[in-house]
Design a protein around this motif. Structure first.
Motif, PDB file in Angstrom:
ATOM      1  N   PRO A 221       0.705  -0.874   0.370  1.00 18.85           N
ATOM      2  CA  PRO A 221      -0.454  -0.095  -0.349  1.00 18.85           C
ATOM      3  C   PRO A 221       0.847   1.474   0.474  1.00 18.85           C
ATOM      4  O   PRO A 221       0.082   2.806  -0.960  1.00 18.85           O
ATOM      5  N   MET A 222       1.512   1.455   0.952  1.00 24.11           N
ATOM      6  CA  MET A 222       2.654   2.647   0.416  1.00 24.11           C
ATOM      7  C   MET A 222       3.464   2.175  -1.027  1.00 24.11           C
ATOM      8  O   MET A 222       3.871   3.967  -1.525  1.00 24.11           O
ATOM      9  N   LEU A 223       3.720   2.223  -1.448  1.00 19.82           N
ATOM     10  CA  LEU A 223       4.261   1.454  -2.912  1.00 19.82           C
ATOM     11  C   LEU A 223       3.792   2.228  -3.920  1.00 19.82           C
ATOM     12  O   LEU A 223       3.408   1.848  -5.494  1.00 19.82           O
ATOM     13  N   ALA A 224       1.965   2.328  -3.544  1.00 22.24           N
ATOM     14  CA  ALA A 224       1.101   2.429  -4.859  1.00 22.24           C
ATOM     15  C   ALA A 224       1.096   3.456  -5.882  1.00 22.24           C
ATOM     16  O   ALA A 224       1.103   3.046  -7.050  1.00 22.24           O
ATOM     17  N   PRO A 225       1.691   4.705  -5.487  1.00 23.57           N
ATOM     18  CA  PRO A 225       1.845   5.821  -6.693  1.00 23.57           C
ATOM     19  C   PRO A 225       3.269   4.389  -6.836  1.00 23.57           C
ATOM     20  O   PRO A 225       3.321   5.506  -8.681  1.00 23.57           O
ATOM     21  N   GLY A 226       4.010   4.190  -6.465  1.00 28.39           N
ATOM     22  CA  GLY A 226       5.158   3.653  -7.694  1.00 28.39           C
ATOM     23  C   GLY A 226       4.612   3.199  -8.242  1.00 28.39           C
ATOM     24  O   GLY A 226       5.011   2.671  -9.677  1.00 28.39           O
ATOM     25  N   PHE A 227       3.724   1.641  -8.496  1.00 32.17           N
ATOM     26  CA  PHE A 227       2.944   1.418  -8.515  1.00 32.17           C
ATOM     27  C   PHE A 227       2.274   1.704  -9.636  1.00 32.17           C
ATOM     28  O   PHE A 227       2.185   1.097 -11.085  1.00 32.17           O
ATOM     29  N   VAL A 228       1.220   2.660  -9.274  1.00 32.42           N
ATOM     30  CA  VAL A 228       1.195   2.894 -10.737  1.00 32.42           C
ATOM     31  C   VAL A 228       2.229   3.776 -11.763  1.00 32.42           C
ATOM     32  O   VAL A 228       2.071   3.466 -12.840  1.00 32.42           O
ATOM     33  N   THR A 229       3.023   4.100 -11.335  1.00 34.75           N
ATOM     34  CA  THR A 229       4.265   5.210 -12.392  1.00 34.75           C
ATOM     35  C   THR A 229       4.328   3.418 -13.085  1.00 34.75           C
ATOM     36  O   THR A 229       4.734   4.369 -14.312  1.00 34.75           O
ATOM     37  N   ILE A 230       4.602   2.451 -12.732  1.00 28.98           N
ATOM     38  CA  ILE A 230       5.266   1.349 -13.063  1.00 28.98           C
ATOM     39  C   ILE A 230       4.225   0.830 -14.362  1.00 28.98           C
ATOM     40  O   ILE A 230       4.894   0.654 -15.811  1.00 28.98           O
ATOM     41  N   PHE A 231       3.026   0.940 -13.973  1.00 28.48           N
ATOM     42  CA  PHE A 231       1.979   0.493 -14.932  1.00 28.48           C
ATOM     43  C   PHE A 231       1.618   1.094 -15.615  1.00 28.48           C
ATOM     44  O   PHE A 231       2.163   1.040 -16.959  1.00 28.48           O
ATOM     45  N   LEU A 232       1.814   2.659 -15.806  1.00 28.90           N
ATOM     46  CA  LEU A 232       1.751   3.353 -16.895  1.00 28.90           C
ATOM     47  C   LEU A 232       3.183   3.530 -17.864  1.00 28.90           C
ATOM     48  O   LEU A 232       2.592   3.522 -18.924  1.00 28.90           O
ATOM     49  N   PHE A 233       4.557   3.231 -17.474  1.00 29.73           N
ATOM     50  CA  PHE A 233       5.437   2.925 -18.340  1.00 29.73           C
ATOM     51  C   PHE A 233       5.510   1.781 -19.549  1.00 29.73           C
ATOM     52  O   PHE A 233       5.575   1.530 -20.592  1.00 29.73           O
ATOM     53  N   GLN A 234       4.837   1.033 -18.037  1.00 28.36           N
ATOM     54  CA  GLN A 234       5.230  -0.697 -19.362  1.00 28.36           C
ATOM     55  C   GLN A 234       3.498  -0.241 -20.245  1.00 28.36           C
ATOM     56  O   GLN A 234       4.183  -1.306 -20.864  1.00 28.36           O
ATOM     57  N   PHE A 235       2.381   0.047 -19.726  1.00 28.37           N
ATOM     58  CA  PHE A 235       1.449  -0.027 -20.432  1.00 28.37           C
ATOM     59  C   PHE A 235       1.928   0.499 -21.432  1.00 28.37           C
ATOM     60  O   PHE A 235       1.006   0.568 -22.982  1.00 28.37           O
ATOM     61  N   THR A 236       2.268   1.899 -21.478  1.00 19.98           N
ATOM     62  CA  THR A 236       2.548   2.979 -22.975  1.00 19.98           C
ATOM     63  C   THR A 236       3.643   1.706 -23.869  1.00 19.98           C
ATOM     64  O   THR A 236       3.386   1.689 -25.031  1.00 19.98           O
ATOM     65  N   GLN A 237       4.076   1.617 -23.047  1.00 17.70           N
ATOM     66  CA  GLN A 237       5.367  -0.009 -24.240  1.00 17.70           C
ATOM     67  C   GLN A 237       4.715  -0.525 -24.834  1.00 17.70           C
ATOM     68  O   GLN A 237       4.917  -0.982 -26.104  1.00 17.70           O
ATOM     69  N   ILE A 238       4.053  -1.252 -24.585  1.00 19.04           N
ATOM     70  CA  ILE A 238       3.174  -2.818 -24.879  1.00 19.04           C
ATOM     71  C   ILE A 238       2.261  -2.078 -25.825  1.00 19.04           C
ATOM     72  O   ILE A 238       2.246  -2.753 -26.689  1.00 19.04           O
ATOM     73  N   TRP A 239       1.780  -0.968 -25.510  1.00 19.72           N
ATOM     74  CA  TRP A 239       0.653  -0.364 -26.250  1.00 19.72           C
ATOM     75  C   TRP A 239       0.713  -0.558 -28.454  1.00 19.72           C
ATOM     76  O   TRP A 239       0.798  -0.142 -28.552  1.00 19.72           O
ATOM     77  N   ASN A 240       2.519   0.614 -27.925  1.00 19.92           N
ATOM     78  CA  ASN A 240       3.106   0.778 -28.487  1.00 19.92           C
ATOM     79  C   ASN A 240       4.531   0.048 -28.944  1.00 19.92           C
ATOM     80  O   ASN A 240       5.026   0.325 -30.683  1.00 19.92           O
ATOM     81  N   SER A 241       4.343  -0.857 -28.661  1.00 20.45           N
ATOM     82  CA  SER A 241       5.019  -2.110 -29.078  1.00 20.45           C
ATOM     83  C   SER A 241       4.752  -2.667 -31.240  1.00 20.45           C
ATOM     84  O   SER A 241       3.683  -2.598 -30.906  1.00 20.45           O
ATOM     85  N   PHE A 242       5.961  -2.973 -31.480  1.00 22.96           N
ATOM     86  CA  PHE A 242       5.591  -2.678 -32.863  1.00 22.96           C
ATOM     87  C   PHE A 242       6.612  -4.371 -33.351  1.00 22.96           C
ATOM     88  O   PHE A 242       6.048  -5.414 -34.227  1.00 22.96           O
ATOM     89  N   PHE A 243       7.545  -3.852 -33.383  1.00 24.11           N
ATOM     90  CA  PHE A 243       8.602  -5.314 -33.687  1.00 24.11           C
ATOM     91  C   PHE A 243       8.870  -6.483 -33.923  1.00 24.11           C
ATOM     92  O   PHE A 243       8.661  -7.582 -34.455  1.00 24.11           O
ATOM     93  N   LEU A 244       7.954  -6.628 -31.793  1.00 20.89           N
ATOM     94  CA  LEU A 244       8.324  -7.466 -31.901  1.00 20.89           C
ATOM     95  C   LEU A 244       7.006  -8.047 -31.809  1.00 20.89           C
ATOM     96  O   LEU A 244       7.203  -9.598 -33.028  1.00 20.89           O
ATOM     97  N   PRO A 245       5.803  -7.919 -32.017  1.00 22.15           N
ATOM     98  CA  PRO A 245       4.839  -8.682 -32.319  1.00 22.15           C
ATOM     99  C   PRO A 245       5.215  -8.316 -34.252  1.00 22.15           C
ATOM    100  O   PRO A 245       4.605  -9.993 -34.697  1.00 22.15           O
ATOM    101  N   LEU A 246       5.447  -8.185 -34.787  1.00 24.01           N
ATOM    102  CA  LEU A 246       5.676  -8.091 -35.961  1.00 24.01           C
ATOM    103  C   LEU A 246       6.783  -9.325 -36.641  1.00 24.01           C
ATOM    104  O   LEU A 246       6.256  -9.952 -37.554  1.00 24.01           O
ATOM    105  N   VAL A 247       7.807  -9.436 -35.845  1.00 23.52           N
ATOM    106  CA  VAL A 247       8.254 -10.522 -36.130  1.00 23.52           C
ATOM    107  C   VAL A 247       7.814 -12.419 -35.224  1.00 23.52           C
ATOM    108  O   VAL A 247       8.039 -13.273 -36.235  1.00 23.52           O
ATOM    109  N   MET A 248       6.961 -12.030 -34.140  1.00 22.56           N
ATOM    110  CA  MET A 248       6.480 -13.402 -33.388  1.00 22.56           C
ATOM    111  C   MET A 248       5.475 -13.790 -34.089  1.00 22.56           C
ATOM    112  O   MET A 248       4.306 -14.767 -34.182  1.00 22.56           O
ATOM    113  N   LEU A 249       4.740 -12.988 -34.557  1.00 25.53           N
ATOM    114  CA  LEU A 249       3.260 -12.954 -35.341  1.00 25.53           C
ATOM    115  C   LEU A 249       2.800 -12.761 -36.819  1.00 25.53           C
ATOM    116  O   LEU A 249       3.464 -12.454 -36.974  1.00 25.53           O
ATOM    117  N   SER A 250       2.067 -13.710 -37.493  1.00 28.49           N
ATOM    118  CA  SER A 250       1.870 -13.955 -38.229  1.00 28.49           C
ATOM    119  C   SER A 250      -0.184 -14.230 -38.836  1.00 28.49           C
ATOM    120  O   SER A 250      -0.068 -13.819 -40.103  1.00 28.49           O
TER     121      SER A 250
END
Length: 312
Positions: A221-250
């Motif tokens: 509970p004390m780390l809730a602000p840090g948890f949200v910050t990390i979630f937003l960083f990773q959410f944006t990174q995965i949402w904008n990911s392009f090269f890995l799905p391009l290589v992995m999926l057909s």
């Protein structure tokens, strides 16, 4: 006959003290530089705001146009609301509603993946900060090494590993790599050092709480602000990911939104389907909306998390 007494030497002239400069002139000399500095900062912020808003404005304006108006009018000219409704209906019904499937895939990849990645990162960062175990600093050095490696450089090694495990062209081949977030582990250790006092944990241990319970009931509970910050960083990174799905999926049914929009855009340019260009434009506008909504809903926690170390 007595000699005349020598005349007393003249006293030395008083030292000349330079006249003080008038204060009004000093203020007038500093005022232009202060104004120039303020104007420069304001101009840089205005340019950054313009750089951010111009693409979104173009997307919004272009989505309100028909295909003929899209290529025949000014890019920032406003179209018709009827065209916007028609374009949205065509977007969600084109190719048997494949865009909605792409959107659901992206929500699963980014939403669930970022949520689990944030949980794992906070737990690992807390362990690196509060727990003592052999080789802790060496392992953390490997985490920092992972921060310095760009994600695009890991796409081919991840593909080879997924091929060995039989995960190529599957949902898990894109989902599992998103659970690993070295930068989130580093941030979590910083947040743990700033937010979780050692005295509170010692009191919990004295009351009989184990390490897992102390983490879940007290530290997390004390780390809730840090948890949200990390979630937003990773959410944006995965949402904008392009090269890995391009290589992995057909399989197009497994595509995220970015890869699906690229398919439509490539179809419009190389296969002579101009209607797909309008689909890519409207789809890009719809794909940006969840990111804006998530940041607006979580901005209070994100701001407090980003300024955590500044007041320590």
């Amino acid at each position: 006959m007595h000699a005349a007494a020598p005349a007393p030497a003249a006293p030395p002239p008083p030292p000349t003290v330079p006249a003080p400069r008038p204060r009004g002139r000093r203020r007038s000399a500093r005022t232009p530089s202060a104004l120039l500095s303020k104007a420069g900062v304001t101009a840089m912020l205005a340019l950054a705001t313009l750089y951010t808003l111009l693409p979104l404005t173009w997307l919004l304006m272009s989505s309100t146009k028909s295909r003929e108006d899209l290529f025949g009018t000014n890019g920032f000219a406003l179209g018709d609301e009827v065209h916007l409704a028609d374009n949205l209906q065509h977007l969600f019904t084109a190719d048997d509603g494949v865009y909605l499937r792409w959107l659901i895939n992206t929500v699963l990849y980014a939403g669930v993946g970022a949520l689990l990645a944030a949980v794992f990162s906070v737990a690992a960062g807390y362990a690196f900060d509060k727990l003592a175990f052999p080789g802790k600093e060496k392992l953390f050095s490997l985490v920092l090494l992972g921060v310095m490696v760009p994600g695009t450089a890991m796409a081919i090694p991840l593909y080879l590993l997924a091929a060995k495990a039989g995960l190529v062209n599957t949902f898990w081949g894109v989902f599992i790599p998103g659970l690993v977030f070295p930068f989130g582990v580093y941030l979590a250790r910083v947040f743990s050092a700033s937010y979780v006092p050692d005295e509170v944990l010692e009191a919990a241990r004295m009351d009989g709480a184990g390490e897992f319970r102390a983490f879940c009931r007290i530290a997390f509970p004390m780390l809730a602000p840090g948890f949200v910050t990390i979630f937003l960083f990773q959410f944006t990174q995965i949402w904008n990911s392009f090269f890995l799905p391009l290589v992995m999926l057909s399989d197009q049914d497994l595509y995220p939104v970015n890869l699906g929009l690229y398919v439509w855009y490539s179809s419009a340019l190389t296969q002579g389907h101009p209607e797909d260009y309008l689909l890519a434009v409207v789809g890009s506008l719809v794909a940006v909306a969840p990111l804006i909504a998530v940041f607006l809903m979580l901005q209070r926690f994100w701001k407090s998390g980003m300024t955590a170390g500044a007041v320590k």
